[in-house]
Design a protein around this motif. Sequence first.
Motif, PDB file in Angstrom:
ATOM      1  N   UNK A  88       0.690  -1.568  -0.016  1.00  0.00           N
ATOM      2  CA  UNK A  88      -0.042   0.552   0.048  1.00  0.00           C
ATOM      3  C   UNK A  88       0.939   1.228  -0.570  1.00  0.00           C
ATOM      4  N   UNK A  89       1.842   1.317   0.810  1.00  0.00           N
ATOM      5  CA  UNK A  89       2.878   2.894   0.789  1.00  0.00           C
ATOM      6  C   UNK A  89       3.620   2.660  -0.445  1.00  0.00           C
ATOM      7  N   UNK A  90       3.761   1.425  -1.395  1.00  0.00           N
ATOM      8  CA  UNK A  90       4.347   1.937  -2.198  1.00  0.00           C
ATOM      9  C   UNK A  90       3.288   1.828  -3.503  1.00  0.00           C
ATOM     10  N   UNK A  91       2.069   1.203  -3.458  1.00  0.00           N
ATOM     11  CA  UNK A  91       1.498   2.194  -4.225  1.00  0.00           C
ATOM     12  C   UNK A  91       0.160   3.287  -4.532  1.00  0.00           C
ATOM     13  N   UNK A  92      -0.205   3.280  -3.260  1.00  0.00           N
ATOM     14  CA  UNK A  92      -1.432   4.449  -3.119  1.00  0.00           C
ATOM     15  C   UNK A  92      -0.261   5.747  -3.306  1.00  0.00           C
ATOM     16  N   UNK A  93      -1.246   6.196  -4.115  1.00  0.00           N
ATOM     17  CA  UNK A  93      -2.300   6.338  -5.309  1.00  0.00           C
ATOM     18  C   UNK A  93      -2.657   5.334  -6.010  1.00  0.00           C
ATOM     19  N   UNK A  94      -3.622   4.790  -7.112  1.00  0.00           N
ATOM     20  CA  UNK A  94      -3.205   4.672  -7.946  1.00  0.00           C
ATOM     21  C   UNK A  94      -2.473   4.704  -9.242  1.00  0.00           C
ATOM     22  N   UNK A  95      -2.240   5.674  -9.494  1.00  0.00           N
ATOM     23  CA  UNK A  95      -1.321   6.329 -10.668  1.00  0.00           C
ATOM     24  C   UNK A  95       0.249   6.065 -10.685  1.00  0.00           C
ATOM     25  N   UNK A  96       1.118   5.295  -9.542  1.00  0.00           N
ATOM     26  CA  UNK A  96       1.948   4.719  -9.886  1.00  0.00           C
ATOM     27  C   UNK A  96       2.914   3.732 -10.801  1.00  0.00           C
ATOM     28  N   UNK A  97       3.614   4.038 -11.481  1.00  0.00           N
ATOM     29  CA  UNK A  97       4.296   3.375 -12.653  1.00  0.00           C
ATOM     30  C   UNK A  97       4.411   1.709 -12.636  1.00  0.00           C
ATOM     31  N   UNK A  98       2.858   1.128 -12.556  1.00  0.00           N
ATOM     32  CA  UNK A  98       3.612  -0.752 -12.379  1.00  0.00           C
ATOM     33  C   UNK A  98       2.952  -1.439 -13.805  1.00  0.00           C
ATOM     34  N   UNK A  99       2.285  -2.488 -13.549  1.00  0.00           N
ATOM     35  CA  UNK A  99       2.080  -3.007 -14.773  1.00  0.00           C
ATOM     36  C   UNK A  99       1.644  -2.098 -15.904  1.00  0.00           C
TER      37      UNK A  99
END
Length: 765
Positions: free
Chosen positions: A63-74
Amino acid sequence: MRFAVFLLTVISLAVEAKAFWLEDIKHQGVAPFGGNGYTIWRNVKDFGARGDGRTDDTQAILRAMNEPGNRCLQGCASTTETPAVVYFPAGTYMISSSIVTPYMTQMIGDPTNRPVLKATANFEGFGLIDGNPYYTENPNWITTNIFFRQVRNFVIDTTNIPPAKPATGMHWPSSQATSLINIEFNMPSTDDVVHVGLFIENGSGGFMSDLTFNGGASGASLGNQQYTMKNFTFNNCKTAIIQIWNWGWTWLGLSINNCDIGIDMSAGHDGDALLVGSLTVLDSSITNTRRGIVTGRTATSAPPAAGGIMLENINLANVGVAVAHANGETILAGGTRKVAAWGQGHRYTPDGPQVFRSDITPNRRTGALLAGDRYYTPSKPQYETLSASDFLSARDAGAKGDGVTDDTAAIQSVINRAASSRKVVFLDHGLYVVKNTINVPPGSRIVGESYAVIMGNGAAFQNMNAPKAVFKVGSPGQQGRVEFSEFIVSTKGPAPGAILVEYNLASGGQPSGFWDFHTRIGGYSGSDFMIPQCAKVVGSANIDPKCIAAYMGVHATKQSSGLYMENNWVWVADHDIEDPVNAQITIYGGRGIFIESTQGGFSLVGGASEHFHLYNYQFANTKGIFACMLQTESPYYQPLPDAIEPFPANPAIRDPDFVASCNGVQGNCANAWGVRIMDSSDIYIYGAGTYSFFNNYDTYCNPMENGANCQSRLNSIEGNIRNLNIMDLSTIGTTAMITRDGRDIARWQDNRNTYAANIILFRIP
């Protein structure tokens, strides 16, 4: 008396409980393109992580890595728009599945009491930290485009996982402007263990330092184009290091203890062909180890230059065989002794090629670069003994960092106040536009948050005939030192007269330090050098003035001396980082890193300078240069246009005159030099990768089977040269590997290696 003892105990506990300053400081960095409410700073305990050694903290950390949901992932190619610093206070964090780090993420632990990431017994995943997950058959991010990320100050522990079950501490295929720092990997030490501490299968690195590996089947299994790895310690590993493949590699300050094999570079084979190009090991030790280095190279190996080795200043203690062949042959005897200098591969001293496998004369090192009998290589300061009150924030000084506001006065003010009060500038994340030169006085210390950017913009930086520094360190005649880490200097919009960093200080003692301090020209949001402004141009030599982005990257002036540079990426962007497919762009930066210090004393450890128009590195009328794995790439657009326009040759700074030097030379001669050395002495380069991959955006020219003819020449040595030592030089896409005073003296055809051509030793006494 009891009360006094009690009071002292309370005071002692209070001192021990003092938080790392980064945890206490006010966090107010801004991401101008991240969206309303986007947060850069994330403390994992604010997201529910306990760090108590019992609770499964995986989901809280994610959650700390990814919130909010506009992080650059898949599915996201790359971005600078959503940076994050994910902080871990001291504690033991139980992990049951991989922690995937989104693009542009820093994971930072408390260096005063490193947090432990400990796998549960039922852990599933490819690494406790997975820097590039395989959602499909390919990793999520192109491994050569993974930039601006970091993990530091952790203990990674897989000892709960059964020894015979495959487990990996970290999966980290990576490229420039990335780092792993101050990490310990703990694995089982049983006979049946199959754990791996660090696994890298691809990328274009890079730099790492201060890593320790305890136990495991292999401490580190590594495949990448090139790397500098500093201060690695391996204890009780079956094999400390497995080199899977490379073009070149530099190990600096390596310590291997109580292992069966130190470095296995024989594992990389494709049929009869070797996949490990070369490696250099210096200022290192091997202790209580059966075989120090295992090689697959023989007199008939293919390619003929593959498997090159350069060793210098290696202390052996109870080593069975220092260098062995995989078939059991002893190549270099072990024992308890010092290996002053030894190598195998191709050499030019200065003529060649000569194929050799023998002791050699060690380099005559100069004292200004040394600490004892080793090169001076200080670790990046983290200011663990300081408190939050010892830092001054750029945002508190009134700087906006929004990529639009003129922040010149605010940035200058906070730098001046910090220097006069002996405090440290905290450059909160942001894009800080400056309309005039920022003058940095001696004594300054500046720490950036998640690669904050200072951007030169406007009328002050337009005159190519009177270039001006964006970030000027000291003035000619001043003496002192500075420390910079983890921020970027850049330009916004056309700046043909901008020198990004000008260094003028004379050391007078301890050198200044640049750690993770980069220059970046174009290709990111806010730069005004992206696809809409500067999309690549194929088949035309026309130059768009709005895409002339800088005069020079870094200039160390004649009066300067004494500078340690570590993991500095000086980059003219070749592609748009924000574009969904990383589409290429055409922008122009004149010169890369130019050192003309008459006193010298410069160390360049794990750096790169790429895509500059005239040259990437130039050393002129200088001395005392120590470098590890310099990496260069020629501009992708050349030879359309070639290096003659738009930057006229300036003889005052010894620019190359391609009109004169290319007269009568066949092929693409007027292309950027990778490394150019003139009238200099006491130069020690331990690893260099100078590459030319494109001919006007076409890669057909770079493979050996197609002639390796993207350009005619790439590395030039000119004038009065004394005590020049280049070890482990790899080139791609150039007909001549080394040119001396206009004469090509080393050709790729004579030094075929893996994908690159390689010379393990070039020396001019």
